[in-house]
Write an enzyme that holds these catalytic residues in place. Structure first.
Site, PDB file in Angstrom:
ATOM      1  N   CYS A  93      11.180  24.876  21.292  1.00 10.12           N
ATOM      2  CA  CYS A  93      11.578  25.104  19.906  1.00 10.12           C
ATOM      3  C   CYS A  93      10.753  26.236  19.291  1.00 10.12           C
ATOM      4  O   CYS A  93      10.904  27.389  19.674  1.00 10.12           O
ATOM      5  CB  CYS A  93      11.473  23.802  19.113  1.00 10.12           C
ATOM      6  SG  CYS A  93      12.481  23.794  17.606  1.00 10.12           S
ATOM      7  N   HIS A 128      14.295  19.222  22.454  1.00 13.14           N
ATOM      8  CA  HIS A 128      13.145  18.318  22.444  1.00 13.14           C
ATOM      9  C   HIS A 128      13.475  17.038  23.209  1.00 13.14           C
ATOM     10  O   HIS A 128      14.627  16.608  23.262  1.00 13.14           O
ATOM     11  CB  HIS A 128      12.799  17.907  21.007  1.00 13.14           C
ATOM     12  CG  HIS A 128      12.151  18.972  20.201  1.00 13.14           C
ATOM     13  ND1 HIS A 128      10.868  19.412  20.425  1.00 13.14           N
ATOM     14  CD2 HIS A 128      12.609  19.683  19.134  1.00 13.14           C
ATOM     15  CE1 HIS A 128      10.544  20.332  19.536  1.00 13.14           C
ATOM     16  NE2 HIS A 128      11.593  20.534  18.748  1.00 13.14           N
TER      17      HIS A 128
END
Length: 485
Positions: free
Chosen positions: A331, A428
């Site tokens: 991310c 994630h």
């Protein structure tokens, strides 16, 4: 009739979140339809719910303990710090504003109707709701407009159990001092107390329990010894990862970013035999013997990239790559690995553009639309399934995206360098997939065992409930829960 009780702490980090998770699992095993609730949380470690919103990850773990899927109503107000004095305000799962701390003090009282709306919706038809406070009710300077502790307890008509942390010392003063500073109406809401994190023989504190009860009039519900396996549960605070007791031979270094976010990617690695997860503090170099440097997510990517450089970690990382080491960015960490990050609308602050670390031939452009979704993916090299979530601003593109190593709903995801040693993606939670985790660690040179990560979390929640059953008077505690009006 739905009953509820609230667990508040005599200070921050006294173990409320873990205690509530244990109570949810214990109540569920007793046959209660139970749900967790936290009116207001402050954390950059968010979970994505099935209805496409965000809540604190601690509430997601508590929901799991209760046998429920996470819902936005379990944590209607989530504060995600972006600077030392400002935070993003997420209300009922959706980003609502970014405000300074002083401005939020004026804003929070107006959020109470929506907090109560979520609470009532969650409680409907259930046997029990276990509510978690935030910080401490002893912060009486924050009582006006409070939605996190006694303000909520008063508005919802919920009784309170107060938890003290003996590990930090002064637990008698914590509890008795709270009693002294609270106004009488709030004091009367506290029906009992318990001691957490005791090391040694709990009988040695019997006189202390008597003294607390004598000074406060509250009922003592027990002394909880230190729960040694707490590190096996998903961490709410990255500070908790320092306690990982690993003797692993494969070192994974994780630089602690100022605004580190969604670091649950580290939890499965932290409990993996053979892995030594090292959180690198500011001012320390990245270790030269790490097999992998993992750059985690960030709530303020450009500011954290500046912090990364200020520690000299960019130089350490370049040396790591020259030695043949691997790098993984997730991310915000993925965005940092590229050539450039642009933020033309100032979504993260006043800086409009910055140079990336240049280890991937990609660029990221911040965009107002925030992607928040649960995701099923596939690891392209092995075909192994991966489940996770996306929660980010920005879109990334560039030549290295042609070497995407994941496939999400039929589209390529991620990027990799030509030699495959530097990788990044927006997904994630991918290391919770046992097959993928083993394949990834094997690529790093570690033959991982066949540990079932999710089963390990379930076993630890059961062990936590057993721990509470042994050391707290749960019959008395649950009997203190009162029916909602």
């Amino acid at each position: 009739m739905t009953r509820a009780l609230m667990i508040q702490g005599a200070g921050s980090n006294v173990g409320k979140s873990v205690v509530v998770a244990g109570l949810c699992r214990a109540a569920r095993r007793r046959g209660f339809d139970v749900a967790p609730f936290k009116p207001q949380n402050m954390s950059n470690n968010a979970a994505v719910t099935e209805d496409g919103g965000e809540i604190g990850r601690a509430q997601a773990l508590q929901a799991r303990a209760a046998g429920l899927a996470p819902r936005i109503d379990m944590n209607p107000v989530l504060l995600k710090p972006e600077t030392d004095t400002g935070a993003q305000v997420v209300v009922q799962g959706r980003r609502e504003a970014t405000v300074r701390a002083r401005d939020y003090g004026r804003m929070k009282a107006g959020l109470m109707p929506r907090v109560l709306e979520s609470f009532c919706r969650l409680a409907m038809g259930r046997d029990l709701v276990v509510v978690e406070g935030a910080g401490s009710p002893a912060e009486v300077n924050l009582r006006a407009g409070d939605i996190a502790n006694m303000g909520f307890a008063e508005a919802a008509g919920v009784p309170v159990i107060l938890i003290g942390d003996i590990d930090r010392g002064g637990v008698i003063a914590q509890l008795v001092g709270t009693h002294v500073v609270l106004p009488e109406s709030d004091r009367a809401r506290i029906k009992g107390f318990a001691i957490n994190k005791f090391r040694g023989d709990p009988t040695l504190f019997a006189e202390g329990m008597t003294e607390i009860a004598r000074h406060t009039g509250w009922r003592g519900l027990g002394i909880l010894p230190w729960f040694a396996d707490a590190w096996r549960l998903p961490a709410e605070d990255v500070m908790d990862l320092r306690a990982t007791p690993s003797e692993g031979t494969l070192k994974i270094a994780v630089p602690r970013l100022n605004r580190i976010a969604n670091f649950d990617d580290l939890d499965p690695l932290a409990v993996e035999p053979g892995v030594k997860l090292e959180i690198v503090e500011a001012g320390r170099p990245l270790p030269g013997d790490a097999a992998l440097v993992l750059i985690p997510g960030s709530k303020s990517t450009m500011a954290d990239l500046a912090h990364f450089r200020a520690q000299g970690w960019d130089i350490d990382l370049a040396a790591h790559v020259r030695r043949g080491g691997h790098v993984l960015g997730l991310c915000g960490g993925y965005q940092m690995l590229g050539r450039r990050i642009s933020d033309p609308e100032g979504l993260e602050g006043s800086e409009r553009e910055c140079r990336g670390l240049g280890l991937l031939d990609i660029e990221t452009r911040m965009q107002p639309a925030k992607r928040v979704t649960l995701t099923e993916a596939r690891h392209r090299a092995t075909g192994l399934p991966v489940s996770g979530y996306e929660i980010h601003l920005g879109a990334t593109s560039g030549p290295d995206c042609a070497r995407a190593w994941l496939e999400v709903e039929g589209r390529p995801e991620g990027a990799a360098s030509a030699d495959g040693r530097v990788m990044g993606c927006y997904l994630h939670g991918l290391f919770a997939a046992d097959g993928f985790r083993r394949a990834f660690l094997d690529m790093l040179g570690l033959r991982a065992d066949s540990r079932d990560y999710e089963a390990g979390v379930e076993a630890t929640l059961d062990a936590l409930a057993d721990h509470l059953e042994r050391h707290l008077d749960l019959d008395a505690l649950f009997a203190l829960a009162e029916p909602l009006a």
